[in-house]
Design an enzyme around this catalytic site. Sequence first.
Site, PDB file in Angstrom:
ATOM      1  NE  ARG A  69      -2.387  -1.039   3.574  1.00 55.21           N
ATOM      2  CZ  ARG A  69      -1.932  -0.208   4.494  1.00 55.21           C
ATOM      3  NH1 ARG A  69      -2.072   1.105   4.337  1.00 55.21           N
ATOM      4  NH2 ARG A  69      -1.357  -0.653   5.577  1.00 55.21           N
ATOM      5  CE1 TYR A 211       2.419  -7.268  -4.127  1.00 56.44           C
ATOM      6  CE2 TYR A 211       1.426  -6.493  -2.080  1.00 56.44           C
ATOM      7  CZ  TYR A 211       2.216  -7.402  -2.769  1.00 56.44           C
ATOM      8  OH  TYR A 211       2.794  -8.447  -2.100  1.00 56.44           O
ATOM      9  N   GLY A 212      -2.391  -5.417  -3.690  1.00 59.22           N
ATOM     10  CA  GLY A 212      -3.107  -5.451  -2.407  1.00 59.22           C
ATOM     11  C   GLY A 212      -4.191  -4.405  -2.259  1.00 59.22           C
ATOM     12  N   GLY A 213      -4.144  -3.750  -1.117  1.00 64.66           N
ATOM     13  CA  GLY A 213      -5.168  -2.778  -0.761  1.00 64.66           C
ATOM     14  C   GLY A 213      -5.277  -1.607  -1.723  1.00 64.66           C
ATOM     15  CE  LYS A 220      -5.824  -3.549   5.188  1.00 71.58           C
ATOM     16  NZ  LYS A 220      -5.951  -4.158   6.500  1.00 71.58           N
ATOM     17  CG  HIS A 240      -7.338  -2.527  10.692  1.00 73.40           C
ATOM     18  ND1 HIS A 240      -6.058  -2.043  10.847  1.00 73.40           N
ATOM     19  CD2 HIS A 240      -7.239  -3.572   9.843  1.00 73.40           C
ATOM     20  CE1 HIS A 240      -5.227  -2.771  10.133  1.00 73.40           C
ATOM     21  NE2 HIS A 240      -5.902  -3.701   9.511  1.00 73.40           N
ATOM     22  CB  SER A 262       0.994  -3.657  10.141  1.00 71.99           C
ATOM     23  OG  SER A 262       1.616  -2.429  10.335  1.00 71.99           O
ATOM     24  CB  CYS A 264       0.777  -6.609  16.531  1.00 73.18           C
ATOM     25  SG  CYS A 264       1.631  -5.066  16.873  1.00 73.18           S
ATOM     26  N   GLY A 265       0.997  -9.694  14.677  1.00 75.48           N
ATOM     27  CA  GLY A 265       0.526 -11.079  14.666  1.00 75.48           C
ATOM     28  C   GLY A 265      -0.982 -11.234  14.682  1.00 75.48           C
ATOM     29  CE  LYS A 266      -6.473  -7.153  12.454  1.00 74.75           C
ATOM     30  NZ  LYS A 266      -6.661  -6.045  11.521  1.00 74.75           N
ATOM     31  CG  ASN A 268       0.749 -15.497  13.488  1.00 76.57           C
ATOM     32  OD1 ASN A 268       0.477 -15.854  12.350  1.00 76.57           O
ATOM     33  ND2 ASN A 268       1.962 -15.127  13.850  1.00 76.57           N
ATOM     34  CG  ASP A 287      -7.320  -6.961   7.738  1.00 75.83           C
ATOM     35  OD1 ASP A 287      -6.562  -6.538   8.625  1.00 75.83           O
ATOM     36  OD2 ASP A 287      -7.433  -6.405   6.629  1.00 75.83           O
ATOM     37  CG  ASN A 376       3.481  -6.195   1.975  1.00 71.89           C
ATOM     38  OD1 ASN A 376       2.878  -6.639   2.956  1.00 71.89           O
ATOM     39  ND2 ASN A 376       2.879  -5.453   1.062  1.00 71.89           N
ATOM     40  NE  ARG A 378       0.478  -8.425   2.436  1.00 74.65           N
ATOM     41  CZ  ARG A 378      -0.160  -7.859   3.456  1.00 74.65           C
ATOM     42  NH1 ARG A 378      -1.247  -8.402   3.941  1.00 74.65           N
ATOM     43  NH2 ARG A 378       0.303  -6.763   4.017  1.00 74.65           N
ATOM     44  N   GLY A 505       0.015 -19.367  21.265  1.00 79.16           N
ATOM     45  CA  GLY A 505      -1.076 -20.118  21.883  1.00 79.16           C
ATOM     46  C   GLY A 505      -1.257 -19.814  23.363  1.00 79.16           C
ATOM     47  CG  ASN A 507      -0.928 -14.276  23.105  1.00 81.98           C
ATOM     48  OD1 ASN A 507      -0.154 -14.021  24.032  1.00 81.98           O
ATOM     49  ND2 ASN A 507      -0.647 -14.009  21.844  1.00 81.98           N
TER      50      ASN A 507
END
Length: 596
Positions: A69, A211-213, A220, A240, A262, A264-266, A268, A287, A376, A378, A505, A507
Amino acid sequence: MTKHKPLRAWVEEWRALCEPKAVHWCDGSQAEYDRLSNEMVASGAATRLDGARWPNCLLFRSDPSDVARVEERTFICSTIREDAGPTNNWMEPAEMKALMRKSYQGCMQGRTLYVIPYSMGPIGSPIANIGVEITDSPYVVVNMHIMTRVGTKVLEVLGEHGEFVRAMHSVGAPLAPGQKDVAWPCNPDIQKKFITHFPDTREIWSYGSGYGGNALLGKKCHALRIASVQARDEGWLAEHMLIIKLTNPAGKSIYVAAAFPSQCGKTNFAMMEPTLPGWKVQTIGDDICWMKRAADGRWHAINPEAGFFGVAPGTSLKSNPNAMRTIQRNTIFTNCVLTPDNGVWWEDLGAPPAQGVDWQGKEWSPASGKKGAHPNARFTAPARQCPVIAPEWEDPAGVPISAILFGGRRASVVPLVTEARDWQHGVFMGSIMGSEMTAAAFGTIGVLRRDPMAMLPFCGYHMGDYFAHWLKVGRESRAEDLPRIYYVNWFRKSAEGQWLWPGFGDNARVLKWIFERVERGGSAVETPIGRLPAAGALDFSGLDMSAEEQAELFSVDPAAWRAELPGIREHYAKLGERLPAALREELSALERKLQG
Ligand code: SAT
Ligand code: MN
């Protein structure tokens, strides 16, 4: 085709301006997906992966100028400048349109104009919203097939008079007669790229990037930037956030939404395998979350997307086994390494191939010391393939949210988990969210970037008004109908620089406490920054952690927090006059509590 006259007129207007050689209305069928895939493989735009190990998977390589982005080329063109606020680029709408029309003139010569009717959310859900994307990129079409619900069924719901978001996209690379196409057409000049939103008229105009967003406009652009404005006007929330279903050993479930910036392992977190016996996490979305108040008064959420557009590097059987199982088939890979046996690889996936072809199409070997996949890179994969997708993930009524998590990456100061005293305090927590940067693309490494509610690049209007909208949601709901709000930090380090928390796990231990709080159990202690788990309330069973380490995870150091205040004040000052007074009061209250 459709009987919707304004839609047909809109498509005709763009056809006349862009001068494509053909127009194709997408029906969303598998046959359409297969035909476009085959055409792209034949033209050299895509590589088909090994059919036994990666059935129906494709690999694309983007132009090196077009890999992510582009926030500096992203604009919110509200009619009134102030409405875009200080965190968005702005230009007067008519001026922007005149400028962009010049770029769009003849921009699809030699290409096909695809019309993609799409639904964000289950087709026909009262929380869903329809858009139509025009694009000259077949790559965008196949990605939209996965990421949204596309085709004839959407046109049926739209009928003759339905409202839709108008999303216009071109890669900005017309072909002269006889000119051979490149693998990844785009406009490589960054100054020519525009990702523009006209929130007042619910329009998106994107030019120059594939690309992407920047190009999959349902994501987005529509589901966050335009939808956040719709949500403000109509009294709901477009956020988000990932959404999970959390089930305890007794079989009782709650639903939780979480906003992390971004890195932070969303993804996962959304597919986590809890280490606590008997606890289960299932995925609703990874997301984006649209939340509306239902007839029962509670806030019900849907995942407006139908797929995952995840960062490949770092994804592995160790970090996210469920994502790995999701992407084994019917998946589009972009900017990954091609292995000699026609598979894909990326950094941290596991043992690298002895050699391969890197994301730029060059011969590559791990011995070169260079990264093979773009950071990045994907995968685009259907959500229904996720082995832990919750059965109700497509429920048109959505799922009732019991808790909202905010969080970022903080090596110090911020405890593992803090419960907000009430909704307003929770909004305050979200408004001061920040994360320490791990990739130079987002700022200097290690420096704290404030990213309120993880919406900094995605809020389609003034951030101060956005906070005011959140506060209004709270005022208009009964307290017991509102989700509880938590602030989490998995990334705290000891004085010696060691991670204090295993994360992944584990968490689920924090989720367990949140579950108990929501169910009116689970004990907590008051601190100046909010409520923390009381001694013994967080389940550390089976973890090899000393009492000191446990205490360090929860320590609230008033001096360190006082040192945070100038940064928060500066962050608020940037938002100016429109920052709600209630949040200034929360900041003053925090200041007072830290003195005491
Ligand atoms: O490219 S996307 O905007 O879809 C993903 C991201 O950058 O967050
Ligand atoms: Mn995201």
